[in-house]
Design a protein around this motif. Structure first.
Motif, PDB file in Angstrom:
ATOM      1  N   ARG A  48       0.858  -1.186   0.000  1.00 19.17           N
ATOM      2  CA  ARG A  48       0.000   0.000   0.000  1.00 19.17           C
ATOM      3  C   ARG A  48       0.891   1.232   0.000  1.00 19.17           C
ATOM      4  NH1 ARG A  48      -2.428  -1.656   4.985  1.00 19.17           N
ATOM      5  NH2 ARG A  48      -0.794  -1.532   6.527  1.00 19.17           N
ATOM      6  N   ARG A  49       0.446   2.251  -0.735  1.00 22.44           N
ATOM      7  CA  ARG A  49       1.196   3.504  -0.820  1.00 22.44           C
ATOM      8  C   ARG A  49       1.088   4.242   0.508  1.00 22.44           C
ATOM      9  NH1 ARG A  49       0.017   5.413  -5.738  1.00 22.44           N
ATOM     10  NH2 ARG A  49      -2.155   5.528  -5.148  1.00 22.44           N
ATOM     11  N   VAL A  50       2.213   4.697   1.025  1.00 20.83           N
ATOM     12  CA  VAL A  50       2.206   5.443   2.285  1.00 20.83           C
ATOM     13  C   VAL A  50       2.701   6.876   2.105  1.00 20.83           C
ATOM     14  CG1 VAL A  50       2.337   3.423   3.776  1.00 20.83           C
ATOM     15  CG2 VAL A  50       4.444   4.482   2.973  1.00 20.83           C
ATOM     16  N   ALA A  51       3.388   7.169   0.986  1.00 17.99           N
ATOM     17  CA  ALA A  51       3.867   8.527   0.758  1.00 17.99           C
ATOM     18  C   ALA A  51       4.197   8.715  -0.713  1.00 17.99           C
ATOM     19  CB  ALA A  51       5.099   8.811   1.599  1.00 17.99           C
ATOM     20  N   THR A  52       3.956   9.934  -1.202  1.00 16.79           N
ATOM     21  CA  THR A  52       4.344  10.327  -2.556  1.00 16.79           C
ATOM     22  C   THR A  52       5.059  11.661  -2.442  1.00 16.79           C
ATOM     23  OG1 THR A  52       2.401   9.208  -3.473  1.00 16.79           O
ATOM     24  CG2 THR A  52       3.508  10.809  -4.893  1.00 16.79           C
ATOM     25  N   MET A  53       6.251  11.742  -3.022  1.00 16.40           N
ATOM     26  CA  MET A  53       7.047  12.967  -2.976  1.00 16.40           C
ATOM     27  C   MET A  53       7.471  13.338  -4.390  1.00 16.40           C
ATOM     28  SD  MET A  53       7.711  11.058   0.031  1.00 16.40           S
ATOM     29  CE  MET A  53       8.924   9.992  -0.598  1.00 16.40           C
ATOM     30  N   ILE A  54       7.653  14.637  -4.614  1.00 21.69           N
ATOM     31  CA  ILE A  54       8.137  15.119  -5.899  1.00 21.69           C
ATOM     32  C   ILE A  54       9.364  15.993  -5.652  1.00 21.69           C
ATOM     33  CG2 ILE A  54       6.607  17.142  -5.920  1.00 21.69           C
ATOM     34  CD1 ILE A  54       6.334  16.699  -8.995  1.00 21.69           C
ATOM     35  N   MET A  55      10.338  15.860  -6.531  1.00 19.96           N
ATOM     36  CA  MET A  55      11.546  16.675  -6.461  1.00 19.96           C
ATOM     37  C   MET A  55      11.329  17.906  -7.342  1.00 19.96           C
ATOM     38  SD  MET A  55      13.523  14.928  -4.457  1.00 19.96           S
ATOM     39  CE  MET A  55      15.083  15.736  -4.674  1.00 19.96           C
ATOM     40  N   VAL A  56      11.448  19.092  -6.726  1.00 17.70           N
ATOM     41  CA  VAL A  56      11.247  20.344  -7.471  1.00 17.70           C
ATOM     42  C   VAL A  56      12.420  21.280  -7.206  1.00 17.70           C
ATOM     43  CG1 VAL A  56       8.723  20.148  -7.384  1.00 17.70           C
ATOM     44  CG2 VAL A  56       9.903  21.443  -5.622  1.00 17.70           C
ATOM     45  N   PRO A  57      12.693  22.177  -8.159  1.00 11.55           N
ATOM     46  CA  PRO A  57      13.750  23.168  -7.916  1.00 11.55           C
ATOM     47  C   PRO A  57      13.393  24.017  -6.708  1.00 11.55           C
ATOM     48  CG  PRO A  57      13.035  23.201 -10.215  1.00 11.55           C
ATOM     49  CD  PRO A  57      12.078  22.317  -9.468  1.00 11.55           C
ATOM     50  N   GLY A  58      14.398  24.400  -5.952  1.00 15.23           N
ATOM     51  CA  GLY A  58      14.173  25.232  -4.774  1.00 15.23           C
ATOM     52  C   GLY A  58      13.599  26.581  -5.135  1.00 15.23           C
ATOM     53  N   ALA A  59      12.814  27.135  -4.228  1.00 13.00           N
ATOM     54  CA  ALA A  59      12.249  28.469  -4.422  1.00 13.00           C
ATOM     55  C   ALA A  59      13.340  29.507  -4.178  1.00 13.00           C
ATOM     56  CB  ALA A  59      11.085  28.687  -3.464  1.00 13.00           C
ATOM     57  N   ALA A  60      13.206  30.652  -4.793  1.00 14.39           N
ATOM     58  CA  ALA A  60      14.170  31.745  -4.592  1.00 14.39           C
ATOM     59  C   ALA A  60      14.258  32.044  -3.100  1.00 14.39           C
ATOM     60  CB  ALA A  60      13.724  32.968  -5.371  1.00 14.39           C
ATOM     61  N   PRO A  61      15.388  32.304  -2.557  1.00 17.57           N
ATOM     62  CA  PRO A  61      16.703  32.494  -3.193  1.00 17.57           C
ATOM     63  C   PRO A  61      17.508  31.198  -3.306  1.00 17.57           C
ATOM     64  CG  PRO A  61      16.873  33.097  -0.897  1.00 17.57           C
ATOM     65  CD  PRO A  61      15.435  32.659  -1.140  1.00 17.57           C
ATOM     66  N   ARG A  62      16.927  30.039  -3.010  1.00 18.31           N
ATOM     67  CA  ARG A  62      17.665  28.769  -3.064  1.00 18.31           C
ATOM     68  C   ARG A  62      17.447  28.058  -4.395  1.00 18.31           C
ATOM     69  NH1 ARG A  62      14.780  28.912   1.604  1.00 18.31           N
ATOM     70  NH2 ARG A  62      13.339  27.358   0.787  1.00 18.31           N
ATOM     71  N   THR A  63      17.332  28.793  -5.473  1.00 17.57           N
ATOM     72  CA  THR A  63      16.982  28.248  -6.774  1.00 17.57           C
ATOM     73  C   THR A  63      17.866  27.085  -7.233  1.00 17.57           C
ATOM     74  OG1 THR A  63      16.110  30.406  -7.349  1.00 17.57           O
ATOM     75  CG2 THR A  63      16.436  28.877  -9.155  1.00 17.57           C
ATOM     76  N   PRO A  64      19.202  27.097  -7.011  1.00 22.12           N
ATOM     77  CA  PRO A  64      20.005  25.973  -7.503  1.00 22.12           C
ATOM     78  C   PRO A  64      19.790  24.671  -6.712  1.00 22.12           C
ATOM     79  CG  PRO A  64      21.433  27.780  -6.784  1.00 22.12           C
ATOM     80  CD  PRO A  64      20.019  28.171  -6.513  1.00 22.12           C
ATOM     81  N   SER A  65      19.114  24.728  -5.584  1.00 23.15           N
ATOM     82  CA  SER A  65      18.892  23.529  -4.777  1.00 23.15           C
ATOM     83  C   SER A  65      17.638  22.796  -5.248  1.00 23.15           C
ATOM     84  CB  SER A  65      18.742  23.912  -3.302  1.00 23.15           C
ATOM     85  OG  SER A  65      17.558  24.659  -3.114  1.00 23.15           O
ATOM     86  N   MET A  66      17.477  21.557  -4.746  1.00 23.78           N
ATOM     87  CA  MET A  66      16.279  20.771  -5.026  1.00 23.78           C
ATOM     88  C   MET A  66      15.546  20.537  -3.712  1.00 23.78           C
ATOM     89  SD  MET A  66      16.117  20.183  -8.263  1.00 23.78           S
ATOM     90  CE  MET A  66      14.987  18.826  -8.474  1.00 23.78           C
ATOM     91  N   GLU A  67      14.225  20.503  -3.788  1.00 25.86           N
ATOM     92  CA  GLU A  67      13.399  20.218  -2.623  1.00 25.86           C
ATOM     93  C   GLU A  67      12.589  18.951  -2.878  1.00 25.86           C
ATOM     94  OE1 GLU A  67      11.205  23.633  -0.767  1.00 25.86           O
ATOM     95  OE2 GLU A  67      11.783  24.587  -2.651  1.00 25.86           O
ATOM     96  N   MET A  68      12.464  18.121  -1.859  1.00 32.73           N
ATOM     97  CA  MET A  68      11.569  16.963  -1.928  1.00 32.73           C
ATOM     98  C   MET A  68      10.326  17.348  -1.144  1.00 32.73           C
ATOM     99  SD  MET A  68      12.002  13.064  -0.524  1.00 32.73           S
ATOM    100  CE  MET A  68      13.181  12.529  -1.736  1.00 32.73           C
ATOM    101  N   ILE A  69       9.194  17.391  -1.827  1.00 32.99           N
ATOM    102  CA  ILE A  69       7.950  17.844  -1.214  1.00 32.99           C
ATOM    103  C   ILE A  69       6.931  16.718  -1.249  1.00 32.99           C
ATOM    104  CG2 ILE A  69       6.083  19.527  -1.343  1.00 32.99           C
ATOM    105  CD1 ILE A  69       8.060  21.469  -2.614  1.00 32.99           C
TER     106      ILE A  69
END
Length: 89
Positions: A48-69
């Motif tokens: 059973r699925r317990v979590a779904t995450m998406i990797m997105v570019p960081g919001a300004a000012p951390r634009t070069p980073s990636m976020e897992m949301i």
């Protein structure tokens, strides 16, 4: 408890929004990670699925980073459906 993670790449052709992310995301390829846990006590393997995450570019000012949301799987499906429908408008 046995868990597993699945990774897949989803593609968006248009700018899009997903519930839980407070900004418009650019078109492109996004990695989606789905965590699942085994349902114990069955005579066959079932997860059973317990979590779904998406990797997105960081919001300004951390634009070069990636976020897992963490997002809802239904919200991801809705965003993909809207993106596909936008191509026909």
């Amino acid at each position: 408890m046995t868990t597993r993670s699945r990774r897949e790449t989803v593609h968006f052709k248009h700018p899009f929004r997903i519930k839980g992310i407070d900004r418009l995301l650019a078109p492109g390829a996004y990695e989606v990670i789905t965590d699942e846990e085994m349902i114990e006590g069955l005579s066959f393997a079932s997860f059973r699925r317990v979590a779904t995450m998406i990797m997105v570019p960081g919001a300004a000012p951390r634009t070069p980073s990636m976020e897992m949301i963490s997002i809802g799987s239904v919200d991801l499906s809705d965003a993909q459906r809207e993106d596909a429908g936008a191509a026909h408008e």
